[in-house]
Design a protein around this motif. Sequence first.
Motif, PDB file in Angstrom:
ATOM      1  N   GLY A   1       0.690  -1.185  -0.041  1.00  0.00           N
ATOM      2  CA  GLY A   1       0.047   0.065   0.097  1.00  0.00           C
ATOM      3  C   GLY A   1       0.888   1.287   0.061  1.00  0.00           C
ATOM      4  O   GLY A   1       2.083   1.364   0.147  1.00  0.00           O
TER       5      GLY A   1
ATOM      6  N   ASP B   1       2.205   5.127   1.546  1.00  0.00           N
ATOM      7  CA  ASP B   1       2.743   5.787   2.850  1.00  0.00           C
ATOM      8  C   ASP B   1       1.689   6.108   3.905  1.00  0.00           C
ATOM      9  O   ASP B   1       1.692   5.394   4.775  1.00  0.00           O
ATOM     10  CB  ASP B   1       3.713   6.946   2.447  1.00  0.00           C
ATOM     11  CG  ASP B   1       4.805   6.251   1.658  1.00  0.00           C
ATOM     12  OD1 ASP B   1       4.894   5.337   1.286  1.00  0.00           O
ATOM     13  OD2 ASP B   1       5.648   7.465   1.469  1.00  0.00           O
TER      14      ASP B   1
ATOM     15  N   GLN C   1       0.006   2.915   5.183  1.00  0.00           N
ATOM     16  CA  GLN C   1       1.150   2.566   6.236  1.00  0.00           C
ATOM     17  C   GLN C   1       0.737   2.966   7.599  1.00  0.00           C
ATOM     18  O   GLN C   1       1.022   2.110   8.736  1.00  0.00           O
ATOM     19  CB  GLN C   1       2.575   2.448   5.600  1.00  0.00           C
ATOM     20  CG  GLN C   1       2.615   1.719   4.315  1.00  0.00           C
ATOM     21  CD  GLN C   1       4.071   1.711   3.859  1.00  0.00           C
ATOM     22  OE1 GLN C   1       4.255   2.428   2.861  1.00  0.00           O
ATOM     23  NE2 GLN C   1       5.194   1.234   4.694  1.00  0.00           N
TER      24      GLN C   1
ATOM     25  N   CYS D   1       5.545  -6.087   1.041  1.00  0.00           N
ATOM     26  CA  CYS D   1       6.110  -4.949   0.570  1.00  0.00           C
ATOM     27  C   CYS D   1       5.693  -3.715   1.590  1.00  0.00           C
ATOM     28  O   CYS D   1       6.302  -3.864   2.663  1.00  0.00           O
ATOM     29  CB  CYS D   1       5.392  -4.398  -0.825  1.00  0.00           C
ATOM     30  SG  CYS D   1       5.985  -3.048  -1.812  1.00  0.00           S
TER      31      CYS D   1
ATOM     32  N   ASN E   1       7.058  -2.974  -6.727  1.00  0.00           N
ATOM     33  CA  ASN E   1       7.061  -1.514  -6.672  1.00  0.00           C
ATOM     34  C   ASN E   1       7.102  -1.205  -5.521  1.00  0.00           C
ATOM     35  O   ASN E   1       6.110  -0.951  -4.784  1.00  0.00           O
ATOM     36  CB  ASN E   1       5.523  -1.443  -7.212  1.00  0.00           C
ATOM     37  CG  ASN E   1       5.420   0.062  -7.639  1.00  0.00           C
ATOM     38  OD1 ASN E   1       6.298   0.785  -7.421  1.00  0.00           O
ATOM     39  ND2 ASN E   1       4.292   0.274  -8.084  1.00  0.00           N
TER      40      ASN E   1
ATOM     41  N   GLY F   1      10.951   2.272  -0.687  1.00  0.00           N
ATOM     42  CA  GLY F   1      11.560   2.010   0.510  1.00  0.00           C
ATOM     43  C   GLY F   1      12.727   0.776   0.223  1.00  0.00           C
ATOM     44  O   GLY F   1      12.416  -0.033  -0.609  1.00  0.00           O
TER      45      GLY F   1
HETATM   46  N1  GLN Z   1       4.910   2.922   0.226  1.00  0.00           N
HETATM   47  C1  GLN Z   1       5.923   1.713   0.115  1.00  0.00           C
HETATM   48  C2  GLN Z   1       7.126   1.894  -0.580  1.00  0.00           C
HETATM   49  O1  GLN Z   1       7.047   2.624  -1.694  1.00  0.00           O
HETATM   50  C3  GLN Z   1       5.406   0.388  -0.138  1.00  0.00           C
HETATM   51  C4  GLN Z   1       4.748   0.328  -1.610  1.00  0.00           C
HETATM   52  C5  GLN Z   1       4.242  -0.928  -1.868  1.00  0.00           C
HETATM   53  O2  GLN Z   1       3.674  -1.509  -0.965  1.00  0.00           O
HETATM   54  N2  GLN Z   1       4.061  -1.442  -3.093  1.00  0.00           N
HETATM   55  O3  GLN Z   1       8.350   1.622  -0.599  1.00  0.00           O
END
Ligand code: GLN
Length: 241
Positions: A60, A62, A65, A92, A151, A154
Amino acid sequence: MKPVEIVLVYQSLLGIYGDRGNAMVLRKRLEWRGIDATLTIVEPGDVVPSTGAVYLLGGGEDAAQISAVKGLKSDGHIFGAVERGAVLFAVCAGLQIVGNTFTVGEHDEVIEGLGLLDVDTRRGDVRAVGEILTHWTKPDGTESLITGFENHGGFTTLGPKAQPLARVEIGIGNANDGVDGAVQGTVIGTYPHGPALARNPELADHLLELALGRQLDPLPNPELDELRRQRIAHVRKHGRG
Ligand code: GLN
């Protein structure tokens, strides 16, 4: 025997990549073996059950999160579940929030994660976008390939209590450092979406075996094997896409 409870956590926050499919795969693979399973879907504000065998967190954005961490901390049940040996599979954003810390936003604000996995995530020097292919050593010492799509901005580094899940052949993985994911007891995190457990049935069965504490009979599926063979051949020939 009590049905095996699969708990899908906060998909409205951490579900933008179809990672909910991981829950369906686990339930189906149990049903195909004649093992009763239930799927509990937990949304923010709902109580997280402490009775689950496998908990799933997906990917998901930011802001989502931050909300997910807040919700899970104030609920608190996920900590007891992991303590008792439940499996937690986090993809992720999920991987990042179960760790010690991660950063969000333009100013890289540091957020305290759940601390269930000894990893820390900071903004990387590139955004990792594309297919990923990794090598995972199974508990029996043999190797299985993990295919998926990553994707993330971080980059995740492991502390001494966590071990990498897999070695990267194609893609970025944790931090362009040759490895993907992290394992610490029954907590397993990884970057690939796909959903990961649909693309990688051996990983799905590993989670189930860990949760049940016993080996499961294999489920031969030539069609799925062929699809995997084609995906792996394609990414090896054409790169990450
Ligand atoms: N937001 C986080 C990042 O970009 C996780 C992205 C994701 O879960 N795809 O690192």
